[in-house]
Design a protein around this motif. Structure first.
Motif, PDB file in Angstrom:
ATOM      1  N   LEU A   4       4.506  61.673  55.710  1.00  0.00           N
ATOM      2  CA  LEU A   4       5.345  62.122  56.833  1.00  0.00           C
ATOM      3  C   LEU A   4       4.748  63.324  57.554  1.00  0.00           C
ATOM      4  O   LEU A   4       5.295  63.778  58.555  1.00  0.00           O
ATOM      5  CB  LEU A   4       6.730  62.524  56.312  1.00  0.00           C
ATOM      6  CG  LEU A   4       7.665  61.401  55.892  1.00  0.00           C
ATOM      7  CD1 LEU A   4       8.288  61.704  54.535  1.00  0.00           C
ATOM      8  CD2 LEU A   4       8.748  61.186  56.926  1.00  0.00           C
ATOM      9  N   ALA A   6       2.852  65.761  59.938  1.00  0.00           N
ATOM     10  CA  ALA A   6       2.382  65.600  61.313  1.00  0.00           C
ATOM     11  C   ALA A   6       2.620  66.879  62.089  1.00  0.00           C
ATOM     12  O   ALA A   6       3.445  67.693  61.695  1.00  0.00           O
ATOM     13  CB  ALA A   6       3.147  64.462  62.003  1.00  0.00           C
ATOM     14  N   CYS A   8       4.189  67.069  65.450  1.00  0.00           N
ATOM     15  CA  CYS A   8       4.850  66.062  66.304  1.00  0.00           C
ATOM     16  C   CYS A   8       5.825  66.719  67.273  1.00  0.00           C
ATOM     17  O   CYS A   8       6.895  66.189  67.549  1.00  0.00           O
ATOM     18  CB  CYS A   8       5.545  65.022  65.437  1.00  0.00           C
ATOM     19  SG  CYS A   8       6.576  65.693  64.126  1.00  0.00           S
ATOM     20  N   SER A  46       4.149  56.655  61.826  1.00  0.00           N
ATOM     21  CA  SER A  46       3.485  56.759  63.120  1.00  0.00           C
ATOM     22  C   SER A  46       4.533  57.235  64.117  1.00  0.00           C
ATOM     23  O   SER A  46       5.363  58.099  63.792  1.00  0.00           O
ATOM     24  CB  SER A  46       2.895  55.410  63.495  1.00  0.00           C
ATOM     25  OG  SER A  46       2.195  55.507  64.709  1.00  0.00           O
ATOM     26  N   TYR A  91      -1.259  63.432  71.051  1.00  0.00           N
ATOM     27  CA  TYR A  91      -0.449  62.988  69.901  1.00  0.00           C
ATOM     28  C   TYR A  91      -0.417  61.459  69.824  1.00  0.00           C
ATOM     29  O   TYR A  91      -0.738  60.862  68.788  1.00  0.00           O
ATOM     30  CB  TYR A  91       0.954  63.553  70.047  1.00  0.00           C
ATOM     31  CG  TYR A  91       1.990  63.079  69.059  1.00  0.00           C
ATOM     32  CD1 TYR A  91       1.922  63.436  67.709  1.00  0.00           C
ATOM     33  CD2 TYR A  91       3.078  62.304  69.471  1.00  0.00           C
ATOM     34  CE1 TYR A  91       2.906  63.034  66.811  1.00  0.00           C
ATOM     35  CE2 TYR A  91       4.059  61.901  68.584  1.00  0.00           C
ATOM     36  CZ  TYR A  91       3.969  62.267  67.247  1.00  0.00           C
ATOM     37  OH  TYR A  91       4.939  61.866  66.366  1.00  0.00           O
ATOM     38  N   LYS A  95      -2.101  59.107  66.847  1.00  0.00           N
ATOM     39  CA  LYS A  95      -1.260  58.230  66.021  1.00  0.00           C
ATOM     40  C   LYS A  95      -1.699  56.777  66.177  1.00  0.00           C
ATOM     41  O   LYS A  95      -1.713  56.007  65.213  1.00  0.00           O
ATOM     42  CB  LYS A  95       0.208  58.383  66.429  1.00  0.00           C
ATOM     43  CG  LYS A  95       0.848  59.706  66.010  1.00  0.00           C
ATOM     44  CD  LYS A  95       1.236  59.691  64.534  1.00  0.00           C
ATOM     45  CE  LYS A  95       2.286  60.744  64.221  1.00  0.00           C
ATOM     46  NZ  LYS A  95       2.650  60.769  62.796  1.00  0.00           N
ATOM     47  N   PHE A 121      14.809  59.911  65.605  1.00  0.00           N
ATOM     48  CA  PHE A 121      15.761  60.142  64.513  1.00  0.00           C
ATOM     49  C   PHE A 121      16.534  61.426  64.843  1.00  0.00           C
ATOM     50  O   PHE A 121      15.914  62.465  65.093  1.00  0.00           O
ATOM     51  CB  PHE A 121      15.032  60.374  63.175  1.00  0.00           C
ATOM     52  CG  PHE A 121      14.248  59.210  62.644  1.00  0.00           C
ATOM     53  CD1 PHE A 121      14.226  57.981  63.284  1.00  0.00           C
ATOM     54  CD2 PHE A 121      13.520  59.336  61.460  1.00  0.00           C
ATOM     55  CE1 PHE A 121      13.494  56.909  62.781  1.00  0.00           C
ATOM     56  CE2 PHE A 121      12.789  58.274  60.942  1.00  0.00           C
ATOM     57  CZ  PHE A 121      12.775  57.063  61.598  1.00  0.00           C
ATOM     58  N   ARG A 139      11.785  70.276  69.321  1.00  0.00           N
ATOM     59  CA  ARG A 139      12.048  69.058  70.096  1.00  0.00           C
ATOM     60  C   ARG A 139      13.399  69.143  70.808  1.00  0.00           C
ATOM     61  O   ARG A 139      14.158  70.081  70.599  1.00  0.00           O
ATOM     62  CB  ARG A 139      11.949  67.833  69.181  1.00  0.00           C
ATOM     63  CG  ARG A 139      10.519  67.475  68.875  1.00  0.00           C
ATOM     64  CD  ARG A 139      10.379  66.437  67.784  1.00  0.00           C
ATOM     65  NE  ARG A 139      10.591  66.998  66.475  1.00  0.00           N
ATOM     66  CZ  ARG A 139      10.378  66.370  65.324  1.00  0.00           C
ATOM     67  NH1 ARG A 139       9.964  65.121  65.347  1.00  0.00           N
ATOM     68  NH2 ARG A 139      10.586  66.955  64.169  1.00  0.00           N
TER      69      ARG A 139
HETATM   70  N1  LIG Z   1      11.842  62.620  63.738  1.00  0.00           N
HETATM   71  C1  LIG Z   1      11.556  61.712  64.684  1.00  0.00           C
HETATM   72  O1  LIG Z   1      12.395  61.300  65.474  1.00  0.00           O
HETATM   73  C2  LIG Z   1      10.165  61.144  64.757  1.00  0.00           C
HETATM   74  C3  LIG Z   1       9.816  60.424  65.889  1.00  0.00           C
HETATM   75  C4  LIG Z   1       8.535  59.882  65.970  1.00  0.00           C
HETATM   76  C5  LIG Z   1       7.668  60.040  64.918  1.00  0.00           C
HETATM   77  N2  LIG Z   1       8.036  60.748  63.827  1.00  0.00           N
HETATM   78  C6  LIG Z   1       7.059  60.892  62.751  1.00  0.00           C
HETATM   79  O2  LIG Z   1       7.740  60.927  61.506  1.00  0.00           O
HETATM   80  C7  LIG Z   1       7.103  61.895  60.649  1.00  0.00           C
HETATM   81  C8  LIG Z   1       8.088  62.945  60.212  1.00  0.00           C
HETATM   82  O3  LIG Z   1       8.641  63.575  61.365  1.00  0.00           O
HETATM   83  P1  LIG Z   1       9.634  64.816  61.254  1.00  0.00           P
HETATM   84  O4  LIG Z   1      10.590  64.689  62.353  1.00  0.00           O
HETATM   85  O5  LIG Z   1      10.112  64.949  59.854  1.00  0.00           O
HETATM   86  O6  LIG Z   1       8.594  66.002  61.622  1.00  0.00           O
HETATM   87  P2  LIG Z   1       8.591  67.512  61.136  1.00  0.00           P
HETATM   88  O7  LIG Z   1       7.789  68.299  62.136  1.00  0.00           O
HETATM   89  O8  LIG Z   1       9.974  67.975  60.834  1.00  0.00           O
HETATM   90  O9  LIG Z   1       7.791  67.422  59.756  1.00  0.00           O
HETATM   91  C9  LIG Z   1       6.398  67.261  59.699  1.00  0.00           C
HETATM   92  C10 LIG Z   1       5.877  68.289  58.686  1.00  0.00           C
HETATM   93  O10 LIG Z   1       4.492  68.078  58.463  1.00  0.00           O
HETATM   94  C11 LIG Z   1       3.904  69.349  58.204  1.00  0.00           C
HETATM   95  N3  LIG Z   1       2.443  69.259  58.382  1.00  0.00           N
HETATM   96  C12 LIG Z   1       1.722  69.216  59.511  1.00  0.00           C
HETATM   97  N4  LIG Z   1       0.395  69.134  59.245  1.00  0.00           N
HETATM   98  C13 LIG Z   1       0.275  69.124  57.897  1.00  0.00           C
HETATM   99  C14 LIG Z   1      -0.808  69.056  56.999  1.00  0.00           C
HETATM  100  N5  LIG Z   1      -2.071  68.982  57.442  1.00  0.00           N
HETATM  101  N6  LIG Z   1      -0.532  69.060  55.676  1.00  0.00           N
HETATM  102  C15 LIG Z   1       0.722  69.124  55.219  1.00  0.00           C
HETATM  103  N7  LIG Z   1       1.795  69.187  56.028  1.00  0.00           N
HETATM  104  C16 LIG Z   1       1.583  69.193  57.334  1.00  0.00           C
HETATM  105  C17 LIG Z   1       4.584  70.224  59.230  1.00  0.00           C
HETATM  106  O11 LIG Z   1       4.462  71.579  58.896  1.00  0.00           O
HETATM  107  C18 LIG Z   1       6.027  69.733  59.148  1.00  0.00           C
HETATM  108  O12 LIG Z   1       6.756  70.446  58.167  1.00  0.00           O
HETATM  109  C19 LIG Z   1       5.914  62.446  61.435  1.00  0.00           C
HETATM  110  O13 LIG Z   1       4.779  61.695  61.114  1.00  0.00           O
HETATM  111  C20 LIG Z   1       6.277  62.179  62.885  1.00  0.00           C
HETATM  112  O14 LIG Z   1       5.137  62.031  63.697  1.00  0.00           O
HETATM  113  C21 LIG Z   1       9.269  61.315  63.726  1.00  0.00           C
END
Ligand SMILES: NC(=O)c1ccc[n+]([C@@H]2O[C@H](COP(=O)([O-])OP(=O)(O)OC[C@H]3O[C@@H](n4cnc5c(N)ncnc54)[C@H](O)[C@@H]3O)[C@@H](O)[C@H]2O)c1
Length: 295
Positions: A4, A6, A8, A46, A91, A95, A121, A139
């Motif tokens: 997870l 990213a 993002c 992704s 981004y 991805k 989400f 966001r």
């Molecule tokens: N939440 C959404 O609606 C949504 C939408 C599209 C994609 N996504 C994808 O789902 C996944 C989770 O999203 P989220 O909303 O929980 O994001 P988030 O930003 O809350 O969590 C991502 C975490 O990854 C950590 N991170 C970044 N680079 C890192 C690294 N090199 N090593 C370790 N940790 C690292 C960040 O510090 C962050 O805590 C991501 O891949 C995101 O791209 C989420």
């Protein structure tokens, strides 16, 4: 292995593209390679951003009468990004390349994989509130929330015309658990996880969030919380461009996993806004009430 991690956050894509490419492509390559070596099943998060802009958006007057020009199907929709100078695509392209790398490793080395494309989400605990428990621009959900908590105008980039579908985190988690528990159906597949019924423009989202805020605070004055316009250039800087619409085809998740989202936008927003209000109501107000149209 479930990945997870990213970067993002849309506020990073234009200004820190190298970090975005590193976190979303170069670092995860190592995870994929370890999974190949260890013969592990990789569930990789992704994004729906890999679809880029819709075909409809490139055809002059945007006309959404033909679903083939805007509906997003995991296995047949072309992925359309803007020019290199628009670094906002750092981004989405990272991805996308990651997805291609995973698929290539599957074909060449037999890597078992599942790729998830989340479509917004929403729920408690998403991101942070600037000036309380984080810094920077989060966001859209947390940006609008910050504006509501601070009594600052909610800012709509370019009029807030971009459309997004919002899925409750509870529905999303149910989909993910179904994938984990039903490997025979979810392996070597790409899944959209979203909610077709919860589509809004970012302007409508701002209006619905201030309604939810008025309800959870029992203060009707919040129904008139100011919403102002700001340009994409002003808000994000050079290289900004937005995806117009993201309407997922969800038949694969339904057919293979028996999954369908059930939570309405109204209940999702009320739960989420109430969580943030309860969590942050006693913190002092800041001057940071900024908000974006992008999610
Ligand atoms: N939440 C959404 O609606 C949504 C939408 C599209 C994609 N996504 C994808 O789902 C996944 C989770 O999203 P989220 O909303 O929980 O994001 P988030 O930003 O809350 O969590 C991502 C975490 O990854 C950590 N991170 C970044 N680079 C890192 C690294 N090199 N090593 C370790 N940790 C690292 C960040 O510090 C962050 O805590 C991501 O891949 C995101 O791209 C989420």
């Amino acid at each position: 292995m479930i990945n997870l991690a990213a970067i993002c956050n849309p506020s990073e894509y234009n200004v820190n593209p190298i970090s975005v490419i590193d976190a979303n492509f170069l670092q995860p390559v190592k995870i994929v390679d370890v999974c190949v070596q260890q013969k592990k099943w990789l569930i990789h998060f992704s994004t729906s951003e890999v679809y880029g802009r819709t075909l409809a958006s490139y055809l002059g007057d945007v006309d959404y009468s033909n679903p083939e020009l805007y509906e997003l199907d995991e296995d047949s929709t072309p992925l359309i990004m803007g020019p290199i100078g628009n670094q906002r695509w750092s981004y989405a392209t990272s991805k996308q390349l990651m997805e291609r790398y995973i698929f290539g490793r599957h074909k060449e080395a037999g890597l078992p994989f599942t790729t998830i494309r989340p479509l917004n989400f929403f729920g408690p605990k998403m991101d942070f509130i600037p000036g309380r428990d984080g810094e920077g621009v989060p966001r859209v959900l947390a940006c609008f929330m910050t504006a509501l908590l601070d009594g600052q105008p909610m800012q709509l980039v370019d009029g807030g015309m971009a459309r997004r579908t919002i899925v409750s985190i509870h529905d999303a988690i149910r989909a993910i658990v179904l994938m984990i528990n039903n490997r025979e159906w979810s392996v070597n597949q790409i899944f959209n996880v979203g909610n077709r019924h919860n589509e809004v423009t970012m302007k409508e989202l701002a209006e619905l969030m201030r309604e939810a805020y008025a309800e959870c605070t029992s203060d009707a004055t919040h129904l008139k919380h100011p919403i102002v316009n700001v340009s994409g250039l002003e808000f994000y800087g050079e290289g900004y461009e937005d995806c117009d619409r993201r309407m997922p085809n969800l038949t694969k998740a339904k057919d293979l996993l028996g999954w369908e989202p059930t939570r309405s936008l109204k209940e999702t927003l009320l739960e989420t806004v109430t969580y943030y209000y309860d969590q942050y109501r006693d913190w002092p107000k800041t001057q940071r009430g900024a908000a974006v149209t992008q999610a």
